[in-house]
Motif scaffolding. Sequence first.
Motif, mmCIF file in Angstrom:
data_model
loop_
_atom_site.group_PDB
_atom_site.id
_atom_site.type_symbol
_atom_site.label_atom_id
_atom_site.label_comp_id
_atom_site.label_asym_id
_atom_site.label_seq_id
_atom_site.Cartn_x
_atom_site.Cartn_y
_atom_site.Cartn_z
ATOM 1 N N CYS A 42 0.775 -1.143 0.033
ATOM 2 C CA CYS A 42 0.073 -0.097 -0.073
ATOM 3 C C CYS A 42 0.972 1.138 0.038
ATOM 4 N N GLU A 43 0.332 2.374 -0.290
ATOM 5 C CA GLU A 43 1.024 3.469 -0.358
ATOM 6 C C GLU A 43 0.176 4.565 0.738
ATOM 7 N N VAL A 44 1.210 5.157 1.348
ATOM 8 C CA VAL A 44 0.405 5.985 2.423
ATOM 9 C C VAL A 44 0.475 7.416 1.921
ATOM 10 N N ASP A 45 -0.582 8.129 2.394
ATOM 11 C CA ASP A 45 -0.638 9.706 2.324
ATOM 12 C C ASP A 45 -0.084 10.288 3.642
ATOM 13 N N PRO A 46 1.237 10.553 3.865
ATOM 14 C CA PRO A 46 1.430 11.033 4.966
ATOM 15 C C PRO A 46 1.105 12.260 5.480
ATOM 16 N N VAL A 47 0.368 13.170 4.585
ATOM 17 C CA VAL A 47 -0.101 14.421 5.124
ATOM 18 C C VAL A 47 -1.025 14.387 6.287
ATOM 19 N N GLU A 48 -2.089 13.380 5.942
ATOM 20 C CA GLU A 48 -3.035 13.031 6.974
ATOM 21 C C GLU A 48 -2.244 12.761 8.247
ATOM 22 N N ALA A 49 -1.376 11.733 8.216
ATOM 23 C CA ALA A 49 -0.641 11.357 9.453
ATOM 24 C C ALA A 49 -0.165 12.387 10.086
ATOM 25 N N ARG A 50 0.620 13.294 9.325
ATOM 26 C CA ARG A 50 1.484 14.580 10.111
ATOM 27 C C ARG A 50 0.358 15.554 10.495
ATOM 28 N N GLU A 51 -0.892 15.551 10.411
ATOM 29 C CA GLU A 51 -1.850 16.461 10.780
ATOM 30 C C GLU A 51 -2.234 15.679 12.284
ATOM 31 N N LEU A 52 -2.574 14.449 12.155
ATOM 32 C CA LEU A 52 -3.039 13.655 13.268
ATOM 33 C C LEU A 52 -1.836 13.775 14.218
ATOM 34 N N LEU A 53 -0.648 13.503 13.824
ATOM 35 C CA LEU A 53 0.350 13.610 14.830
ATOM 36 C C LEU A 53 0.496 15.116 15.531
ATOM 37 N N SER A 54 0.296 16.031 14.651
ATOM 38 C CA SER A 54 0.282 17.278 15.031
ATOM 39 C C SER A 54 -0.741 17.629 16.303
ATOM 40 N N LEU A 55 -1.963 17.202 15.964
ATOM 41 C CA LEU A 55 -3.084 17.225 16.877
ATOM 42 C C LEU A 55 -2.913 16.475 18.077
ATOM 43 N N CYS A 56 -2.292 15.220 17.809
ATOM 44 C CA CYS A 56 -2.005 14.321 19.221
ATOM 45 C C CYS A 56 -1.013 15.161 20.279
ATOM 46 N N ARG A 57 -0.218 15.699 19.628
ATOM 47 C CA ARG A 57 0.854 16.135 20.338
ATOM 48 C C ARG A 57 0.518 17.617 21.121
ATOM 49 N N GLU A 58 -0.427 18.381 20.221
ATOM 50 C CA GLU A 58 -1.002 19.418 20.838
ATOM 51 C C GLU A 58 -1.896 19.070 22.284
ATOM 52 N N GLN A 59 -2.771 17.734 21.973
ATOM 53 C CA GLN A 59 -3.549 17.580 22.927
ATOM 54 C C GLN A 59 -2.858 17.065 24.072
ATOM 55 N N ILE A 60 -1.567 16.550 24.063
ATOM 56 C CA ILE A 60 -0.879 16.106 25.048
ATOM 57 C C ILE A 60 -0.554 17.214 25.765
ATOM 58 N N SER A 61 -0.112 18.336 25.196
ATOM 59 C CA SER A 61 0.655 19.629 25.829
ATOM 60 C C SER A 61 -0.734 20.064 26.650
ATOM 61 N N VAL A 62 -2.024 20.205 25.947
ATOM 62 C CA VAL A 62 -3.140 20.868 26.565
ATOM 63 C C VAL A 62 -3.518 19.903 27.792
ATOM 64 N N LEU A 63 -3.449 18.814 27.860
ATOM 65 C CA LEU A 63 -3.745 18.088 28.929
ATOM 66 C C LEU A 63 -2.687 18.256 29.997
ATOM 67 N N GLU A 64 -1.480 18.309 29.603
ATOM 68 C CA GLU A 64 -0.379 18.583 30.814
ATOM 69 C C GLU A 64 -0.683 19.714 31.418
ATOM 70 N N GLU A 65 -0.945 20.951 30.676
ATOM 71 C CA GLU A 65 -1.329 22.304 31.029
ATOM 72 C C GLU A 65 -2.587 22.103 32.158
ATOM 73 N N ILE A 66 -3.649 21.287 31.545
ATOM 74 C CA ILE A 66 -4.832 21.288 32.508
ATOM 75 C C ILE A 66 -4.362 20.623 34.045
ATOM 76 N N GLU A 67 -3.709 19.682 33.991
ATOM 77 C CA GLU A 67 -3.037 18.818 35.214
ATOM 78 C C GLU A 67 -2.389 20.004 36.111
ATOM 79 N N LEU A 68 -1.492 20.861 35.464
ATOM 80 C CA LEU A 68 -0.730 21.611 36.151
ATOM 81 C C LEU A 68 -1.654 22.861 36.850
#
Length: 353
Positions: free
Chosen positions: A96-122
């Motif tokens: 199969c051939e992957v479209d990395p654009v979607e994957a990169r967008e998802l990775l960016s969203l997940c990293r931002e979500q982790i950062s938001v959850l860390e700040e909520i805890e703090l």
Amino acid sequence: MTDLLDETDDDLMDLDEPNPKIWLYPFLAELGITRVEASMSGGGDSGQINDVIYYQRDEVISPTGTDADFRSPDSGLVLTWFVTGGMIVRAGDPICEVDPVEARELLSLCREQISVLEEIELRQEQFSVMAELEQRQSQSAVQDESGPGPSDVEKTKAALAERISWLESRADSLSTQIKERDPLCLPVEDAPEKPDIRRQREMLEDQIPGLEQRAALTRLTASSDGFVNAFDPAVAMRGFRCAETLITLTPLSHVDEILSKMTLDDGTTSHVTFKDVLETMFENDGSSAGDWINNEGGSAFCSYDLSPELGRIRLIDVEYTPGEEYDDEEEDDWEPELGDPDEEDEDDPDVEP
């Protein structure tokens, strides 16, 4: 054995009825088969194929029936191209051939979500400290001049509450976007116990290595040789962990099973498989040497090679061994056996004295 060059008119391509020795050749050759041997036996009005042996050069390929080592796909990825059922893949071939654009967008969203959850805890911890300080100040008659005053504590609490509210709203928005792209990244909301903020963050952090791999890859390859049974795009769209889980394969050594999976579309409702066609070819070639099925029957043995020069299956040897003839002659000198007169039953009323 009789050596047959098999250079007959029957093997010429017929536009209406192409000879299976021609159209089966490329498929069997792709499996790596170079020679086939078939043994048959029969009698009366029936016969059967006893044994079929497939060779790859001098090595025997031993089919193992239905005990194939299947790998069921349970995850996937964003696809622009993928294999389909009926294809043959070798280790290293693209599946199969992957479209990395979607994957990169998802990775960016997940990293931002982790950062938001860390700040909520703090911020929640800071809010708890301010609330505890406010309670002590209200219970104490003496003002602690070294720390913040009641008004400062109240302002800080209000600012923290406002920030926490905004962060929680942002976390909800990010969760919605992540679920639209890959529901497997986040816990199920209607689970018996909804994970707390820390657990949600840890679950997302576990997803990051796989997401980084998805964002980096543009093509996934098969890990082993096999006949493709299934590649489910709907399953694949949910995200992937490794290429092996995306595809179900039958090992190429399972020749009979693979031939049984391939069917012919002849415009009827019958399901004729490649294996059916191959076995019919064995039976016909065996019958050309002798009637191994009807009457006394017998046995037949056929040997084929896959000729790259001719581009077809070639019958190279055939042997017919007649069955034993039935002995139907009646004996003319048959006479009934007579008992000894002295041993006749004296009590039998039908026996005269």
